[in-house]
Enzyme design. Structure first.
Site, PDB file in Angstrom:
ATOM      1  N   LYS A  50       1.490  11.903  -5.154  1.00  0.00           N
ATOM      2  CA  LYS A  50       0.536  11.849  -4.789  1.00  0.00           C
ATOM      3  C   LYS A  50      -0.471  11.712  -6.221  1.00  0.00           C
ATOM      4  O   LYS A  50      -1.565  11.158  -6.075  1.00  0.00           O
ATOM      5  CB  LYS A  50       0.480  11.830  -3.440  1.00  0.00           C
ATOM      6  CG  LYS A  50      -0.935  10.438  -2.512  1.00  0.00           C
ATOM      7  CD  LYS A  50      -2.362  11.694  -3.010  1.00  0.00           C
ATOM      8  CE  LYS A  50      -2.869  13.133  -2.606  1.00  0.00           C
ATOM      9  NZ  LYS A  50      -2.893  13.127  -1.661  1.00  0.00           N
ATOM     10  N   TYR A 176      -6.483   8.125   5.802  1.00  0.00           N
ATOM     11  CA  TYR A 176      -6.197   9.256   4.358  1.00  0.00           C
ATOM     12  C   TYR A 176      -4.976   8.543   3.757  1.00  0.00           C
ATOM     13  O   TYR A 176      -5.405   8.087   2.140  1.00  0.00           O
ATOM     14  CB  TYR A 176      -5.205  10.144   5.018  1.00  0.00           C
ATOM     15  CG  TYR A 176      -5.870  11.447   4.760  1.00  0.00           C
ATOM     16  CD1 TYR A 176      -6.269  12.992   5.789  1.00  0.00           C
ATOM     17  CD2 TYR A 176      -6.165  12.422   3.589  1.00  0.00           C
ATOM     18  CE1 TYR A 176      -7.711  13.107   6.984  1.00  0.00           C
ATOM     19  CE2 TYR A 176      -7.025  13.904   4.207  1.00  0.00           C
ATOM     20  CZ  TYR A 176      -7.326  13.711   5.572  1.00  0.00           C
ATOM     21  OH  TYR A 176      -8.369  15.251   5.490  1.00  0.00           O
ATOM     22  N   GLU A 180      -5.701   6.090   0.015  1.00  0.00           N
ATOM     23  CA  GLU A 180      -5.106   6.994  -0.585  1.00  0.00           C
ATOM     24  C   GLU A 180      -3.880   6.094  -1.575  1.00  0.00           C
ATOM     25  O   GLU A 180      -3.925   5.496  -3.264  1.00  0.00           O
ATOM     26  CB  GLU A 180      -4.609   7.929  -0.910  1.00  0.00           C
ATOM     27  CG  GLU A 180      -5.478   9.192  -0.526  1.00  0.00           C
ATOM     28  CD  GLU A 180      -4.700  10.709  -0.265  1.00  0.00           C
ATOM     29  OE1 GLU A 180      -5.214  11.117  -0.929  1.00  0.00           O
ATOM     30  OE2 GLU A 180      -3.275  10.842   0.033  1.00  0.00           O
ATOM     31  N   HIS A 434     -27.093  21.436 -15.183  1.00  0.00           N
ATOM     32  CA  HIS A 434     -27.631  20.043 -15.799  1.00  0.00           C
ATOM     33  C   HIS A 434     -27.285  19.686 -17.277  1.00  0.00           C
ATOM     34  O   HIS A 434     -26.700  20.826 -17.814  1.00  0.00           O
ATOM     35  CB  HIS A 434     -29.101  20.293 -15.685  1.00  0.00           C
ATOM     36  CG  HIS A 434     -29.383  18.831 -16.405  1.00  0.00           C
ATOM     37  ND1 HIS A 434     -29.047  18.036 -14.961  1.00  0.00           N
ATOM     38  CD2 HIS A 434     -30.298  18.964 -16.915  1.00  0.00           C
ATOM     39  CE1 HIS A 434     -29.971  17.047 -15.674  1.00  0.00           C
ATOM     40  NE2 HIS A 434     -30.267  16.822 -17.105  1.00  0.00           N
ATOM     41  N   GLU A 439     -24.812  19.187  -9.367  1.00  0.00           N
ATOM     42  CA  GLU A 439     -26.467  19.647  -9.162  1.00  0.00           C
ATOM     43  C   GLU A 439     -27.224  19.747  -8.083  1.00  0.00           C
ATOM     44  O   GLU A 439     -27.948  19.885  -7.831  1.00  0.00           O
ATOM     45  CB  GLU A 439     -27.012  19.919 -10.579  1.00  0.00           C
ATOM     46  CG  GLU A 439     -27.099  18.118 -10.920  1.00  0.00           C
ATOM     47  CD  GLU A 439     -28.030  17.935 -12.464  1.00  0.00           C
ATOM     48  OE1 GLU A 439     -29.406  19.188 -12.345  1.00  0.00           O
ATOM     49  OE2 GLU A 439     -27.943  17.593 -13.155  1.00  0.00           O
TER      50      GLU A 439
HETATM   51  P1  NDP Z   1      -4.285   8.795   9.378  1.00  0.00           P
HETATM   52  O1  NDP Z   1      -4.269   9.403  11.420  1.00  0.00           O
HETATM   53  O2  NDP Z   1      -5.258   9.213   8.956  1.00  0.00           O
HETATM   54  O3  NDP Z   1      -4.319   7.135   9.827  1.00  0.00           O
HETATM   55  C1  NDP Z   1      -3.594   6.863  10.678  1.00  0.00           C
HETATM   56  C2  NDP Z   1      -4.043   4.938  10.193  1.00  0.00           C
HETATM   57  O4  NDP Z   1      -3.082   4.099  10.877  1.00  0.00           O
HETATM   58  C3  NDP Z   1      -5.775   4.439  11.067  1.00  0.00           C
HETATM   59  O5  NDP Z   1      -6.444   4.081  10.196  1.00  0.00           O
HETATM   60  C4  NDP Z   1      -5.585   4.344  12.183  1.00  0.00           C
HETATM   61  O6  NDP Z   1      -6.185   3.362  12.777  1.00  0.00           O
HETATM   62  C5  NDP Z   1      -3.997   3.046  11.771  1.00  0.00           C
HETATM   63  N1  NDP Z   1      -2.457   2.898  12.334  1.00  0.00           N
HETATM   64  C6  NDP Z   1      -1.560   3.512  13.488  1.00  0.00           C
HETATM   65  N2  NDP Z   1      -1.568   2.865  14.043  1.00  0.00           N
HETATM   66  C7  NDP Z   1      -1.259   1.225  13.773  1.00  0.00           C
HETATM   67  C8  NDP Z   1      -0.125   0.617  14.517  1.00  0.00           C
HETATM   68  N3  NDP Z   1       0.443   1.148  15.499  1.00  0.00           N
HETATM   69  N4  NDP Z   1      -1.181  -0.666  13.643  1.00  0.00           N
HETATM   70  C9  NDP Z   1      -1.933  -0.479  13.140  1.00  0.00           C
HETATM   71  N5  NDP Z   1      -2.608   0.325  12.418  1.00  0.00           N
HETATM   72  C10 NDP Z   1      -2.761   1.862  12.643  1.00  0.00           C
HETATM   73  O7  NDP Z   1      -2.724   9.150   9.067  1.00  0.00           O
HETATM   74  P2  NDP Z   1      -1.808   9.394   7.699  1.00  0.00           P
HETATM   75  O8  NDP Z   1      -0.105   9.192   8.094  1.00  0.00           O
HETATM   76  O9  NDP Z   1      -2.855   8.594   6.822  1.00  0.00           O
HETATM   77  O10 NDP Z   1      -1.976  10.355   7.327  1.00  0.00           O
HETATM   78  C11 NDP Z   1      -1.245  12.083   8.417  1.00  0.00           C
HETATM   79  C12 NDP Z   1      -2.099  12.542   8.071  1.00  0.00           C
HETATM   80  O11 NDP Z   1      -1.410  13.749   6.870  1.00  0.00           O
HETATM   81  C13 NDP Z   1      -3.667  12.914   8.176  1.00  0.00           C
HETATM   82  O12 NDP Z   1      -4.579  12.970   9.123  1.00  0.00           O
HETATM   83  C14 NDP Z   1      -4.179  14.271   6.645  1.00  0.00           C
HETATM   84  O13 NDP Z   1      -3.965  15.504   8.011  1.00  0.00           O
HETATM   85  C15 NDP Z   1      -2.395  14.508   6.140  1.00  0.00           C
HETATM   86  N6  NDP Z   1      -2.795  13.998   4.548  1.00  0.00           N
HETATM   87  C16 NDP Z   1      -3.569  14.593   3.930  1.00  0.00           C
HETATM   88  C17 NDP Z   1      -4.043  14.322   3.317  1.00  0.00           C
HETATM   89  C18 NDP Z   1      -4.598  14.777   1.910  1.00  0.00           C
HETATM   90  O14 NDP Z   1      -5.496  15.641   2.324  1.00  0.00           O
HETATM   91  N7  NDP Z   1      -5.219  14.054   0.748  1.00  0.00           N
HETATM   92  C19 NDP Z   1      -3.156  13.049   2.138  1.00  0.00           C
HETATM   93  C20 NDP Z   1      -2.637  12.136   3.390  1.00  0.00           C
HETATM   94  C21 NDP Z   1      -2.029  12.975   4.275  1.00  0.00           C
HETATM   95  P3  NDP Z   1      -7.209   3.590  13.862  1.00  0.00           P
HETATM   96  O15 NDP Z   1      -7.556   4.404  12.867  1.00  0.00           O
HETATM   97  O16 NDP Z   1      -7.645   2.780  14.443  1.00  0.00           O
HETATM   98  O17 NDP Z   1      -6.742   4.767  14.435  1.00  0.00           O
END
Ligand code: NDP
Length: 449
Positions: A50, A176, A180, A434, A439
């Site tokens: 990623k 996330y 991304e 700076h 900063e």
């Molecule tokens: P997240 O839980 O962050 O996000 C899931 C998203 O999908 C939410 O916006 C949620 O909506 C939506 N969603 C869930 N179910 C449905 C559905 N049935 N229909 C439509 N939308 C839905 O999960 P991710 O998969 O993005 O990431 C998982 C984890 O992986 C993260 O929490 C993180 O800890 C880790 N991660 C870390 C990264 C990093 O450190 N840079 C990068 C990628 C992942 P709603 O908000 O309404 O619940």
């Protein structure tokens, strides 16, 4: 010897490999079973590829901005198969590094699926192996929403191997992975629409971050449909049509479902062995990562607590030290810094404004929005957001939040400061570097009204 091994680890991802290596280093006889790829999600279909994709996408901005700095460029052409091939070569190298690290520590590697038979037995390729301790570190897996045509959408697992880069893409979700990948595809020149059922991206973070990020992503060309969900996906030849909850249809060539991840705890024989799972299917553990069966531990995403590689690494160290080393290592879940590699980056450590208020704390908020020096020449409307949450009574800095270039690199240092109990006065007394973006964190004087 009573058992074949002192520790048998199931899952060769970040947590499992770290725990196994350290346990072996403490003198334990260790085996690890991995059915897919060493390095797990992070190395193969997560953090590492990623971030490589994210670098690729950022060149889009760099090429444009270079012209404001006097560079004359021919129109750059992007080669998706070239990026995939280079990325795959690096991942293969990392798989080899993990293998050598394990072998060098004296860990036996089994390239196969293992299941738990009972408190001290696992089964691998129809062979039973006994162990004093079993560690479950099987991670998680993307989940797709239960909609008709979900099979036409892909998840982060497949995003790293797409045969062709779509011309138009819909990314579903607001967490996330969704932000991304929406940023990555947009940067690579794909017409990108982010479809999110909620009204604020990254809703588990300080509310200003999601709002600010959305504006910045829109300014970079991502179309965002808030309060809109996907109802169905229909395929028409090579093209796809997303039926949305607002009644409209979004035509595209690819649909990424970034709708969360679920723990990989089913089908491992855990329930039969008496290991209790929580409601959402994750393995239930105590503060020492012990499951309801004392000889079986679990760490990382399969426990569905904090889904971050550095947390799984820390948990692996705790288990290895606790079982085979000297002295109890502990892990604090307070002040875990994290970054989201959207464009622009987001990073944060400590409490959000809402979380601090929910704890009944009297807080002061310091906030700054500004154009970074780089963009005085480019004219790009890109802005930086910085925010501090400060406890009024103790002057302690409770939260540091940022949207903007290299936010992760900046917030890592502030995470150390927070863990040292930094106060706002100490930030104010620190001399800035700076001219930098960072900063600003030591020059914010006026609390927000
Ligand atoms: P997240 O839980 O962050 O996000 C899931 C998203 O999908 C939410 O916006 C949620 O909506 C939506 N969603 C869930 N179910 C449905 C559905 N049935 N229909 C439509 N939308 C839905 O999960 P991710 O998969 O993005 O990431 C998982 C984890 O992986 C993260 O929490 C993180 O800890 C880790 N991660 C870390 C990264 C990093 O450190 N840079 C990068 C990628 C992942 P709603 O908000 O309404 O619940």
């Amino acid at each position: 010897m009573k058992y074949d091994y002192d520790l048998f680890t199931i899952g060769g991802g970040s947590g499992g490999v770290r725990a196994s290596r350290f346990a072996a280093g403490f003198g334990a006889r260790v085996a690890i079973a991995e059915e897919r790829y060493l390095g797990g999600t992070c190395v193969n279909v997560g953090c590492i590829p990623k971030k490589l994709f994210s670098y690729a996408a950022h060149f889009h901005d760099d090429f444009e901005e270079a012209q404001s700095y006097g560079w004359q460029l021919n129109t750059p052409v992007f080669d998706w198969p070239g990026l995939i091939a280079n990325k795959d070569r690096e991942i293969a190298r990392l798989n080899g590094v993990y293998k050598r690290l394990l072998e060098g520590s004296g860990v036996d590697i089994l390239n196969a699926r293992a299941t738990v038979v009972d408190a001290h037995t696992v089964e691998v390729d129809s062979r039973r192996i006994s162990a004093a301790h079993i560690l479950v570190a099987t991670g998680g897996w993307p989940v797709k929403p239960a909609i008709p045509g979900a099979e036409f959408g892909f998840t982060s697992n497949e995003a790293f191997h797409l045969a062709r880069l779509p011309q138009r893409i819909a990314v579903v979700g607001g967490g996330y992975i969704a932000v991304e990948f929406a940023s990555i595809f947009n940067g690579l020149g794909v017409e990108t629409t982010l479809v999110y059922r909620g009204s604020q991206l990254l809703k588990s973070f300080d509310a200003d971050l999601g709002r600010f990020l959305a504006d910045q992503m829109i300014a970079k060309g991502v179309r965002i449909l808030f309060k809109t969900d996907i109802k169905a996906i229909n395929r028409n030849g090579d093209a796809l049509a997303c039926a949305l909850t607002d009644g409209s249809v979004l035509d595209c060539d690819g649909i990424m479902l970034a709708t969360g991840r679920a723990p990989n705890a089913r089908g491992l024989g855990l329930e039969n062995a008496g290991v209790a799972l929580n409601q959402n299917g994750e393995v239930k553990v105590d503060a020492n990562f012990q499951t309801s069966v004392p000889s079986i531990h679990a760490i990382g995403d399969v426990t569905n607590r904090v889904l971050l590689t550095p947390v799984a690494l820390a948990e692996g160290m705790v288990v290895a030290t606790h079982l085979f080393g000297k002295g109890g290592r502990a892990i604090s879940y307070e002040n875990i810094p994290t970054a989201i590699f959207s464009n622009p980056h987001v990073a944060t450590v400590g409490l959000s404004e809402a979380a601090a208020r929910a704890r009944g704390l009297e807080i002061a908020i310091f906030k700054s929005t500004f154009t970074p020096l780089k963009h005085t020449l480019t004219g790009r409307p890109e802005k930086i957001l910085m925010k501090l949450v400060v406890d009024k009574q103790t002057d302690r800095v409770l939260g540091v939040h940022m949207v903007g270039a290299e936010a992760g690199e900046i917030i890592q240092g502030f995470a150390v400061a927070l863990n040292c109990g930094a106060t706002k006065r100490q930030l104010d007394a620190t001399i800035g570097i700076h001219p930098t973006i960072a900063e600003e964190f030591v020059t914010m004087r006026q609390p927000a009204a």
